[in-house]
Design a protein around this motif. Structure first.
Motif, PDB file in Angstrom:
ATOM      1  N   VAL A  90      -9.630 -31.805  51.619  1.00 35.02           N
ATOM      2  CA  VAL A  90      -8.631 -32.557  50.981  1.00 35.02           C
ATOM      3  C   VAL A  90      -7.349 -31.826  51.304  1.00 35.02           C
ATOM      4  N   ILE A  91      -6.319 -32.509  51.650  1.00 36.41           N
ATOM      5  CA  ILE A  91      -5.084 -31.785  52.316  1.00 36.41           C
ATOM      6  C   ILE A  91      -4.137 -32.766  51.774  1.00 36.41           C
ATOM      7  N   SER A  92      -3.336 -32.227  50.877  1.00 39.80           N
ATOM      8  CA  SER A  92      -2.076 -32.889  50.491  1.00 39.80           C
ATOM      9  C   SER A  92      -0.950 -32.555  51.301  1.00 39.80           C
ATOM     10  N   ALA A  93       0.349 -33.205  51.082  1.00 41.06           N
ATOM     11  CA  ALA A  93       1.569 -32.906  51.682  1.00 41.06           C
ATOM     12  C   ALA A  93       1.450 -33.111  53.069  1.00 41.06           C
ATOM     13  N   CYS A  94       0.902 -34.143  53.653  1.00 41.32           N
ATOM     14  CA  CYS A  94       0.768 -34.342  55.092  1.00 41.32           C
ATOM     15  C   CYS A  94       1.905 -35.448  55.620  1.00 41.32           C
ATOM     16  N   GLY A  95       2.842 -35.215  55.028  1.00 40.13           N
ATOM     17  CA  GLY A  95       3.924 -36.168  55.265  1.00 40.13           C
ATOM     18  C   GLY A  95       5.304 -35.433  55.701  1.00 40.13           C
ATOM     19  N   PHE A  96       6.499 -35.829  55.235  1.00 37.04           N
ATOM     20  CA  PHE A  96       7.971 -35.228  55.242  1.00 37.04           C
ATOM     21  C   PHE A  96       7.689 -33.790  54.443  1.00 37.04           C
ATOM     22  N   ASP A  97       6.968 -34.201  53.293  1.00 36.52           N
ATOM     23  CA  ASP A  97       6.728 -32.916  52.380  1.00 36.52           C
ATOM     24  C   ASP A  97       5.143 -32.842  52.858  1.00 36.52           C
ATOM     25  N   SER A  98       4.677 -31.780  53.381  1.00 41.07           N
ATOM     26  CA  SER A  98       5.877 -30.403  53.720  1.00 41.07           C
ATOM     27  C   SER A  98       5.295 -29.990  55.153  1.00 41.07           C
ATOM     28  N   VAL A  99       4.868 -30.927  56.066  1.00 40.56           N
ATOM     29  CA  VAL A  99       4.722 -30.516  57.252  1.00 40.56           C
ATOM     30  C   VAL A  99       5.681 -30.151  58.158  1.00 40.56           C
TER      31      VAL A  99
END
Length: 458
Positions: free
Chosen positions: A152-161
Protein backbone atom coordinates in the motif's frame (compact mmCIF):
# COMPACT_ATOMS: atom_id res chain seq x y z
CA UNK A 1 -19.27 -2.92 -21.05
CA UNK A 2 -20.01 -4.84 -17.87
CA UNK A 3 -17.69 -7.56 -16.59
CA UNK A 4 -18.77 -10.93 -17.92
CA UNK A 5 -18.92 -12.63 -14.53
CA UNK A 6 -19.92 -11.50 -11.06
CA UNK A 7 -18.52 -14.50 -9.19
CA UNK A 8 -15.58 -14.25 -6.83
CA UNK A 9 -12.35 -15.63 -8.23
CA UNK A 10 -11.15 -18.90 -6.70
CA UNK A 11 -8.01 -18.37 -4.66
CA UNK A 12 -6.00 -20.64 -6.98
CA UNK A 13 -6.79 -18.56 -10.08
CA UNK A 14 -4.70 -15.52 -11.02
CA UNK A 15 -6.46 -12.14 -10.96
CA UNK A 16 -8.46 -11.20 -14.06
CA UNK A 17 -6.83 -7.78 -14.40
CA UNK A 18 -3.37 -6.30 -14.05
CA UNK A 19 -4.92 -3.16 -12.63
CA UNK A 20 -8.25 -1.51 -11.94
CA UNK A 21 -8.64 2.27 -11.88
CA UNK A 22 -11.16 3.17 -9.16
CA UNK A 23 -12.90 6.55 -9.34
CA UNK A 24 -11.96 6.78 -13.00
CA UNK A 25 -14.70 9.27 -13.91
CA UNK A 26 -13.45 11.97 -11.53
CA UNK A 27 -11.47 15.05 -12.61
CA UNK A 28 -8.07 13.39 -12.19
CA UNK A 29 -9.30 9.86 -12.88
CA UNK A 30 -10.14 10.58 -16.52
CA UNK A 31 -6.59 11.79 -17.15
CA UNK A 32 -5.25 8.66 -15.41
CA UNK A 33 -7.24 6.54 -17.88
CA UNK A 34 -5.84 8.51 -20.79
CA UNK A 35 -2.29 8.00 -19.55
CA UNK A 36 -2.81 4.29 -18.82
CA UNK A 37 -4.20 3.66 -22.32
CA UNK A 38 -0.83 4.71 -23.78
CA UNK A 39 0.71 1.61 -22.20
CA UNK A 40 -2.11 -0.93 -22.60
CA UNK A 41 -1.05 -3.90 -24.75
CA UNK A 42 2.13 -2.17 -25.90
CA UNK A 43 4.85 -4.83 -26.50
CA UNK A 44 7.30 -3.44 -23.92
CA UNK A 45 4.59 -2.79 -21.29
CA UNK A 46 3.49 -5.21 -18.54
CA UNK A 47 -0.03 -3.76 -18.71
CA UNK A 48 -2.07 -6.34 -20.63
CA UNK A 49 -5.47 -6.08 -18.92
CA UNK A 50 -7.24 -3.10 -17.42
CA UNK A 51 -10.68 -2.39 -15.94
CA UNK A 52 -12.44 0.76 -14.74
CA UNK A 53 -14.55 0.91 -11.60
CA UNK A 54 -16.90 3.36 -9.97
CA UNK A 55 -20.49 4.08 -8.94
CA UNK A 56 -21.85 5.08 -12.33
CA UNK A 57 -21.15 2.76 -15.32
CA UNK A 58 -22.69 5.25 -17.79
CA UNK A 59 -20.37 8.03 -16.63
CA UNK A 60 -17.40 5.66 -16.74
CA UNK A 61 -18.23 4.72 -20.34
CA UNK A 62 -18.39 8.42 -21.28
CA UNK A 63 -15.05 9.01 -19.56
CA UNK A 64 -13.46 6.11 -21.44
CA UNK A 65 -14.73 7.60 -24.69
CA UNK A 66 -13.20 10.99 -23.76
CA UNK A 67 -9.88 9.40 -22.75
CA UNK A 68 -9.69 7.34 -25.96
CA UNK A 69 -10.39 10.26 -28.34
CA UNK A 70 -9.75 10.44 -31.29
CA UNK A 71 -9.63 6.60 -31.31
CA UNK A 72 -12.60 4.36 -30.57
CA UNK A 73 -12.79 3.22 -26.93
CA UNK A 74 -11.07 -0.15 -26.42
CA UNK A 75 -13.17 -3.04 -25.01
CA UNK A 76 -12.30 -2.37 -21.36
CA UNK A 77 -14.56 -3.89 -18.69
CA UNK A 78 -16.48 -1.42 -16.55
CA UNK A 79 -17.19 -2.60 -13.00
CA UNK A 80 -19.58 -1.19 -10.43
CA UNK A 81 -18.13 -0.55 -6.97
CA UNK A 82 -18.79 1.93 -4.17
CA UNK A 83 -16.55 2.96 -1.31
CA UNK A 84 -19.64 2.72 0.94
CA UNK A 85 -20.10 -0.95 -0.03
CA UNK A 86 -17.25 -3.07 1.43
CA UNK A 87 -18.47 -6.24 -0.31
CA UNK A 88 -18.21 -4.59 -3.74
CA UNK A 89 -14.67 -3.41 -2.92
CA UNK A 90 -13.64 -6.84 -1.65
CA UNK A 91 -14.89 -8.42 -4.89
CA UNK A 92 -13.10 -5.73 -6.92
CA UNK A 93 -9.76 -6.28 -5.18
CA UNK A 94 -10.02 -10.06 -5.58
CA UNK A 95 -10.07 -9.55 -9.36
CA UNK A 96 -6.93 -7.41 -9.74
CA UNK A 97 -3.21 -7.40 -9.01
CA UNK A 98 -3.33 -3.67 -8.36
CA UNK A 99 -5.85 -0.92 -7.55
CA UNK A 100 -5.18 2.69 -8.56
CA UNK A 101 -7.41 4.73 -6.25
CA UNK A 102 -8.47 8.18 -7.52
CA UNK A 103 -11.45 8.63 -5.16
CA UNK A 104 -10.87 11.60 -2.87
CA UNK A 105 -10.93 13.21 -0.42
CA UNK A 106 -9.21 10.12 0.95
CA UNK A 107 -10.03 10.84 4.60
CA UNK A 108 -13.70 10.43 3.57
CA UNK A 109 -13.50 7.64 0.98
CA UNK A 110 -10.05 6.03 1.12
CA UNK A 111 -10.00 3.66 4.09
CA UNK A 112 -12.54 1.09 2.80
CA UNK A 113 -10.38 0.63 -0.32
CA UNK A 114 -7.18 0.18 1.71
CA UNK A 115 -9.03 -2.26 4.00
CA UNK A 116 -10.23 -4.35 1.03
CA UNK A 117 -6.72 -4.46 -0.46
CA UNK A 118 -5.23 -5.41 2.91
CA UNK A 119 -7.75 -8.24 3.28
CA UNK A 120 -7.31 -9.68 -0.23
CA UNK A 121 -3.57 -9.10 -0.72
CA UNK A 122 -4.15 -6.76 -3.67
CA UNK A 123 -1.56 -4.00 -4.15
CA UNK A 124 -2.69 -0.37 -3.84
CA UNK A 125 -1.47 3.01 -5.13
CA UNK A 126 -3.19 6.37 -4.74
CA UNK A 127 -2.70 10.09 -5.40
CA UNK A 128 -3.44 11.19 -1.83
CA UNK A 129 -1.81 14.28 -0.36
CA UNK A 130 -3.48 14.04 3.07
CA UNK A 131 -0.98 13.34 5.90
CA UNK A 132 -3.57 12.28 8.49
CA UNK A 133 -5.03 9.65 6.14
CA UNK A 134 -1.63 8.27 5.17
CA UNK A 135 -0.37 7.99 8.73
CA UNK A 136 -3.64 6.51 9.98
CA UNK A 137 -3.53 3.84 7.24
CA UNK A 138 0.02 2.95 8.30
CA UNK A 139 -1.05 2.57 11.93
CA UNK A 140 -4.17 0.50 11.16
CA UNK A 141 -3.08 -1.67 8.23
CA UNK A 142 0.71 -2.06 8.15
CA UNK A 143 0.77 -5.35 10.07
CA UNK A 144 -2.16 -6.78 8.11
CA UNK A 145 -0.67 -5.87 4.74
CA UNK A 146 2.65 -7.43 5.76
CA UNK A 147 0.77 -10.67 6.42
CA UNK A 148 -1.33 -10.71 3.25
CA UNK A 149 1.35 -9.38 0.87
CA UNK A 150 -0.52 -6.18 -0.02
CA UNK A 151 1.80 -3.27 -0.85
CA UNK A 152 0.00 0.00 0.00
CA UNK A 153 1.67 3.20 -1.22
CA UNK A 154 -0.01 6.61 -1.02
CA UNK A 155 1.15 9.93 -2.51
CA UNK A 156 2.06 8.47 -5.92
CA UNK A 157 1.26 11.71 -7.77
CA UNK A 158 2.56 15.27 -7.68
CA UNK A 159 2.08 14.77 -3.96
CA UNK A 160 4.74 13.58 -3.24
CA UNK A 161 6.97 11.88 -5.82
CA UNK A 162 8.69 15.01 -7.25
CA UNK A 163 9.60 16.00 -3.66
CA UNK A 164 10.79 12.47 -2.79
CA UNK A 165 12.85 11.89 -5.93
CA UNK A 166 13.89 15.56 -5.97
CA UNK A 167 15.55 15.56 -2.56
CA UNK A 168 17.20 12.22 -3.36
CA UNK A 169 18.53 13.64 -6.65
CA UNK A 170 19.96 16.62 -4.78
CA UNK A 171 21.35 14.36 -2.05
CA UNK A 172 23.20 12.23 -4.60
CA UNK A 173 25.13 15.31 -5.79
CA UNK A 174 26.88 15.49 -2.40
CA UNK A 175 29.72 13.09 -3.17
CA UNK A 176 32.71 11.95 -1.15
CA UNK A 177 33.03 13.72 2.19
CA UNK A 178 30.50 16.41 1.21
CA UNK A 179 27.12 16.17 2.96
CA UNK A 180 23.93 18.26 3.04
CA UNK A 181 22.53 19.75 6.21
CA UNK A 182 19.30 21.14 4.72
CA UNK A 183 17.48 20.76 1.40
CA UNK A 184 14.68 23.24 0.76
CA UNK A 185 12.25 22.83 -2.13
CA UNK A 186 10.81 25.91 -3.84
CA UNK A 187 7.69 25.19 -5.90
CA UNK A 188 6.82 27.52 -8.75
CA UNK A 189 3.54 26.98 -10.65
CA UNK A 190 3.56 28.59 -14.08
CA UNK A 191 1.08 29.08 -16.92
CA UNK A 192 0.69 30.96 -20.17
CA UNK A 193 -2.98 31.43 -19.23
CA UNK A 194 -4.28 31.25 -15.65
CA UNK A 195 -3.54 28.64 -12.99
CA UNK A 196 -6.65 26.70 -11.93
CA UNK A 197 -6.26 23.92 -9.38
CA UNK A 198 -8.08 20.67 -8.70
CA UNK A 199 -11.13 21.24 -6.45
CA UNK A 200 -10.36 17.93 -4.72
CA UNK A 201 -6.99 19.35 -3.62
CA UNK A 202 -8.74 22.43 -2.21
CA UNK A 203 -11.37 20.29 -0.45
CA UNK A 204 -8.63 18.11 1.06
CA UNK A 205 -6.84 21.23 2.36
CA UNK A 206 -10.05 22.51 3.97
CA UNK A 207 -10.77 19.14 5.60
CA UNK A 208 -7.13 18.92 6.65
CA UNK A 209 -7.54 22.05 8.77
CA UNK A 210 -10.72 20.59 10.25
CA UNK A 211 -8.90 17.38 11.20
CA UNK A 212 -5.56 18.88 12.28
CA UNK A 213 -6.12 17.90 15.90
CA UNK A 214 -6.73 14.28 14.89
CA UNK A 215 -3.29 14.16 13.26
CA UNK A 216 -1.67 15.57 16.41
CA UNK A 217 -3.45 12.97 18.56
CA UNK A 218 -2.48 10.16 16.17
CA UNK A 219 1.19 11.10 16.40
CA UNK A 220 1.05 11.37 20.20
CA UNK A 221 -0.34 7.83 20.36
CA UNK A 222 2.53 6.34 18.34
CA UNK A 223 6.08 5.45 19.38
CA UNK A 224 8.59 8.03 18.14
CA UNK A 225 10.22 7.06 14.85
CA UNK A 226 13.98 6.89 14.37
CA UNK A 227 15.59 10.17 13.35
CA UNK A 228 18.41 10.26 10.80
CA UNK A 229 21.86 11.51 11.79
CA UNK A 230 22.28 14.81 9.92
CA UNK A 231 25.62 16.65 10.08
CA UNK A 232 25.69 20.15 11.55
CA UNK A 233 23.24 22.09 13.71
CA UNK A 234 19.50 22.35 13.14
CA UNK A 235 18.96 25.05 10.48
CA UNK A 236 17.78 28.49 11.66
CA UNK A 237 14.10 29.25 11.14
CA UNK A 238 14.66 32.04 8.62
CA UNK A 239 12.27 34.84 7.57
CA UNK A 240 8.55 34.31 6.92
CA UNK A 241 9.02 35.52 3.35
CA UNK A 242 12.16 34.20 1.67
CA UNK A 243 13.78 35.83 -1.38
CA UNK A 244 15.87 33.44 -3.50
CA UNK A 245 17.55 35.77 -5.99
CA UNK A 246 19.37 33.05 -7.92
CA UNK A 247 16.17 31.26 -8.92
CA UNK A 248 14.14 34.47 -9.13
CA UNK A 249 11.51 33.62 -6.53
CA UNK A 250 9.90 35.05 -3.45
CA UNK A 251 8.65 32.20 -1.26
CA UNK A 252 6.62 31.34 1.81
CA UNK A 253 6.44 28.05 3.73
CA UNK A 254 3.94 25.61 2.23
CA UNK A 255 2.14 23.32 4.72
CA UNK A 256 1.95 20.46 2.20
CA UNK A 257 2.22 16.70 2.55
CA UNK A 258 5.62 16.64 0.84
CA UNK A 259 7.81 17.39 3.86
CA UNK A 260 5.84 14.90 6.00
CA UNK A 261 6.14 12.15 3.37
CA UNK A 262 9.89 12.78 3.00
CA UNK A 263 10.31 12.57 6.78
CA UNK A 264 8.48 9.22 6.78
CA UNK A 265 10.85 7.93 4.10
CA UNK A 266 13.87 9.19 6.07
CA UNK A 267 12.58 7.51 9.25
CA UNK A 268 12.07 4.20 7.41
CA UNK A 269 15.54 4.50 5.85
CA UNK A 270 17.10 5.18 9.26
CA UNK A 271 15.46 1.98 10.54
CA UNK A 272 16.50 0.11 7.34
CA UNK A 273 19.81 1.68 6.16
CA UNK A 274 20.07 -0.68 3.18
CA UNK A 275 16.48 -0.09 2.11
CA UNK A 276 13.54 -2.49 2.18
CA UNK A 277 14.27 -6.06 1.02
CA UNK A 278 12.29 -7.25 -2.00
CA UNK A 279 9.90 -10.17 -2.12
CA UNK A 280 12.29 -12.32 -4.18
CA UNK A 281 15.34 -10.26 -5.12
CA UNK A 282 18.32 -11.57 -7.04
CA UNK A 283 21.80 -10.99 -5.58
CA UNK A 284 22.39 -8.44 -8.33
CA UNK A 285 19.24 -6.54 -7.35
CA UNK A 286 20.18 -6.60 -3.65
CA UNK A 287 23.57 -5.09 -4.51
CA UNK A 288 21.90 -2.47 -6.71
CA UNK A 289 19.42 -1.48 -3.96
CA UNK A 290 22.12 -1.26 -1.29
CA UNK A 291 24.42 0.72 -3.61
CA UNK A 292 21.62 3.22 -4.30
CA UNK A 293 20.87 3.89 -0.65
CA UNK A 294 24.60 4.23 0.14
CA UNK A 295 24.58 7.37 -2.08
CA UNK A 296 21.65 9.01 -0.27
CA UNK A 297 22.57 11.37 2.56
CA UNK A 298 19.75 12.60 4.83
CA UNK A 299 19.04 16.28 5.37
CA UNK A 300 16.46 18.52 7.00
CA UNK A 301 13.74 19.05 4.40
CA UNK A 302 11.04 21.66 3.86
CA UNK A 303 8.87 23.02 1.04
CA UNK A 304 8.08 26.61 0.12
CA UNK A 305 5.64 27.99 -2.43
CA UNK A 306 7.28 30.47 -4.74
CA UNK A 307 6.18 33.43 -6.83
CA UNK A 308 8.08 35.79 -9.12
CA UNK A 309 6.42 38.75 -7.38
CA UNK A 310 5.80 39.80 -3.79
CA UNK A 311 2.14 40.38 -4.70
CA UNK A 312 1.85 36.68 -5.53
CA UNK A 313 3.20 35.80 -2.07
CA UNK A 314 0.63 38.02 -0.34
CA UNK A 315 -2.04 36.26 -2.40
CA UNK A 316 -0.78 32.86 -1.14
CA UNK A 317 -0.86 34.14 2.43
CA UNK A 318 -4.40 35.50 2.02
CA UNK A 319 -5.74 32.16 0.73
CA UNK A 320 -3.94 30.32 3.53
CA UNK A 321 -5.51 32.64 6.11
CA UNK A 322 -9.00 32.10 4.65
CA UNK A 323 -8.60 28.31 4.84
CA UNK A 324 -6.91 28.39 8.26
CA UNK A 325 -9.47 30.70 9.89
CA UNK A 326 -12.66 29.33 8.31
CA UNK A 327 -11.68 25.65 8.01
CA UNK A 328 -11.81 25.02 11.76
CA UNK A 329 -15.61 25.36 12.08
CA UNK A 330 -18.59 23.89 10.20
CA UNK A 331 -20.04 27.17 8.92
CA UNK A 332 -16.64 28.33 7.72
CA UNK A 333 -16.03 25.01 5.90
CA UNK A 334 -19.44 25.29 4.24
CA UNK A 335 -18.54 28.76 2.96
CA UNK A 336 -15.10 27.65 1.75
CA UNK A 337 -16.49 24.65 -0.14
CA UNK A 338 -19.56 26.49 -1.46
CA UNK A 339 -17.57 29.40 -2.88
CA UNK A 340 -14.10 28.01 -3.69
CA UNK A 341 -13.33 30.51 -6.45
CA UNK A 342 -13.96 33.48 -4.12
CA UNK A 343 -12.00 32.21 -1.12
CA UNK A 344 -9.10 30.88 -3.22
CA UNK A 345 -8.93 34.18 -5.17
CA UNK A 346 -9.68 32.33 -8.39
CA UNK A 347 -7.18 29.45 -8.01
CA UNK A 348 -9.77 26.72 -7.49
CA UNK A 349 -13.22 26.23 -8.97
CA UNK A 350 -15.63 23.31 -8.84
CA UNK A 351 -15.59 22.56 -12.55
CA UNK A 352 -11.80 22.49 -12.66
CA UNK A 353 -9.55 23.90 -15.39
CA UNK A 354 -10.27 23.82 -19.12
CA UNK A 355 -8.22 21.66 -21.49
CA UNK A 356 -6.34 24.79 -22.63
CA UNK A 357 -5.58 25.78 -19.04
CA UNK A 358 -4.23 22.30 -18.33
CA UNK A 359 -2.06 22.27 -21.47
CA UNK A 360 -0.58 25.71 -20.78
CA UNK A 361 0.42 25.03 -17.16
CA UNK A 362 3.72 23.67 -15.85
CA UNK A 363 5.78 23.49 -12.67
CA UNK A 364 9.35 23.98 -11.56
CA UNK A 365 10.53 22.61 -8.23
CA UNK A 366 13.94 23.94 -7.20
CA UNK A 367 15.92 22.10 -4.52
CA UNK A 368 18.49 24.25 -2.74
CA UNK A 369 20.81 22.12 -0.62
CA UNK A 370 23.20 23.69 1.89
CA UNK A 371 25.80 21.66 3.69
CA UNK A 372 29.44 20.88 4.22
CA UNK A 373 32.18 20.31 1.66
CA UNK A 374 33.97 18.07 4.18
CA UNK A 375 31.89 16.48 6.94
CA UNK A 376 34.99 15.93 9.08
CA UNK A 377 36.20 19.54 8.98
CA UNK A 378 33.43 21.92 7.97
CA UNK A 379 31.00 20.88 10.72
CA UNK A 380 33.24 22.46 13.33
CA UNK A 381 32.46 25.84 11.80
CA UNK A 382 28.77 25.22 12.52
CA UNK A 383 27.71 26.91 9.30
CA UNK A 384 27.35 25.32 5.84
CA UNK A 385 30.06 26.21 3.30
CA UNK A 386 28.59 24.61 0.18
CA UNK A 387 25.36 24.97 -1.81
CA UNK A 388 23.97 22.66 -4.51
CA UNK A 389 20.87 23.60 -6.53
CA UNK A 390 18.89 21.07 -8.57
CA UNK A 391 15.53 21.27 -10.31
CA UNK A 392 12.60 19.02 -11.18
CA UNK A 393 10.39 20.38 -13.95
CA UNK A 394 7.29 19.09 -15.72
CA UNK A 395 3.78 19.73 -17.06
CA UNK A 396 0.64 20.80 -15.13
CA UNK A 397 0.70 19.19 -11.70
CA UNK A 398 -2.80 17.78 -11.09
CA UNK A 399 -3.96 16.42 -14.44
CA UNK A 400 -0.74 15.74 -16.37
CA UNK A 401 2.17 15.18 -13.96
CA UNK A 402 0.08 13.23 -11.43
CA UNK A 403 -1.24 10.65 -13.97
CA UNK A 404 2.25 10.26 -15.50
CA UNK A 405 3.72 9.46 -12.07
CA UNK A 406 0.88 7.19 -10.94
CA UNK A 407 0.95 5.12 -14.14
CA UNK A 408 4.76 4.79 -14.11
CA UNK A 409 4.65 3.64 -10.47
CA UNK A 410 2.02 1.07 -11.50
CA UNK A 411 4.13 -0.18 -14.42
CA UNK A 412 7.16 -0.63 -12.13
CA UNK A 413 5.03 -2.53 -9.66
CA UNK A 414 3.67 -4.81 -12.39
CA UNK A 415 7.11 -5.33 -14.00
CA UNK A 416 9.31 -5.73 -10.93
CA UNK A 417 7.03 -6.90 -8.12
CA UNK A 418 9.63 -9.40 -6.87
CA UNK A 419 12.12 -6.54 -6.27
CA UNK A 420 9.66 -4.62 -4.08
CA UNK A 421 8.66 -5.31 -0.45
CA UNK A 422 6.34 -8.25 0.14
CA UNK A 423 3.76 -6.00 1.76
CA UNK A 424 3.24 -3.07 4.11
CA UNK A 425 2.12 0.56 4.13
CA UNK A 426 4.91 2.86 2.94
CA UNK A 427 5.61 6.30 1.43
CA UNK A 428 6.69 6.21 -2.23
CA UNK A 429 10.34 7.21 -1.81
CA UNK A 430 11.46 4.21 0.23
CA UNK A 431 9.86 1.81 -2.27
CA UNK A 432 10.51 3.47 -5.63
CA UNK A 433 13.80 5.27 -4.84
CA UNK A 434 16.07 2.40 -5.97
CA UNK A 435 13.96 1.61 -9.06
CA UNK A 436 14.14 3.27 -12.48
CA UNK A 437 11.23 5.63 -11.69
CA UNK A 438 13.32 8.77 -12.20
CA UNK A 439 14.47 7.55 -15.64
CA UNK A 440 10.88 6.66 -16.58
CA UNK A 441 9.65 10.10 -15.58
CA UNK A 442 12.40 11.71 -17.61
CA UNK A 443 11.25 9.72 -20.65
CA UNK A 444 7.72 11.03 -20.08
CA UNK A 445 8.29 14.75 -19.81
CA UNK A 446 9.50 15.31 -16.22
CA UNK A 447 13.12 16.48 -16.07
CA UNK A 448 15.77 16.33 -13.32
CA UNK A 449 18.65 18.80 -13.67
CA UNK A 450 21.75 19.83 -11.73
CA UNK A 451 21.76 23.65 -11.83
CA UNK A 452 24.79 24.68 -9.77
CA UNK A 453 27.40 23.69 -7.20
CA UNK A 454 29.23 26.43 -5.34
CA UNK A 455 31.04 27.39 -2.17
CA UNK A 456 29.24 29.78 0.16
CA UNK A 457 30.55 31.94 2.96
CA UNK A 458 30.47 29.92 6.17
Amino acid sequence: MEASSDRSQPVSQPPLYDLIILGASGFTGKYVIREALKFLNVPSSPLKSLALAGRNPTKLAQTLKWASHPDHPPPIPILTAETADPASLHHLCSQSKLILNCVGPFRLHGEPVVAACAETGCDYLDICGEPEFMERMEVKYHEKTMETGSLVISACGFDSVPAELGWMFNSKQWVGLAAPNQIEAYLSLESEKRIVGNFGTYESAVLGVANAEQLVELRRSRPKRARPAIPGPFPPKGPIIDHQKEIGLWAVKLPSADSIVVRRTLATLTENPRGLPGLDESLEQIEKREAFWSTIKPAHFGVKLGSKTLLGIFRFIAVGMFIGLLGSNAIGRWLLLKFPSFFSLGWFRKKGPSEDEVRSASFKMWFVGRGFSDMNVSQDKKKPDMEITTRVMGPEIGYLTTPIILVQCALILLSHRSNLPQGGVFPPGIVFGPTDLQERLQQNGISFDLISKKAIRA
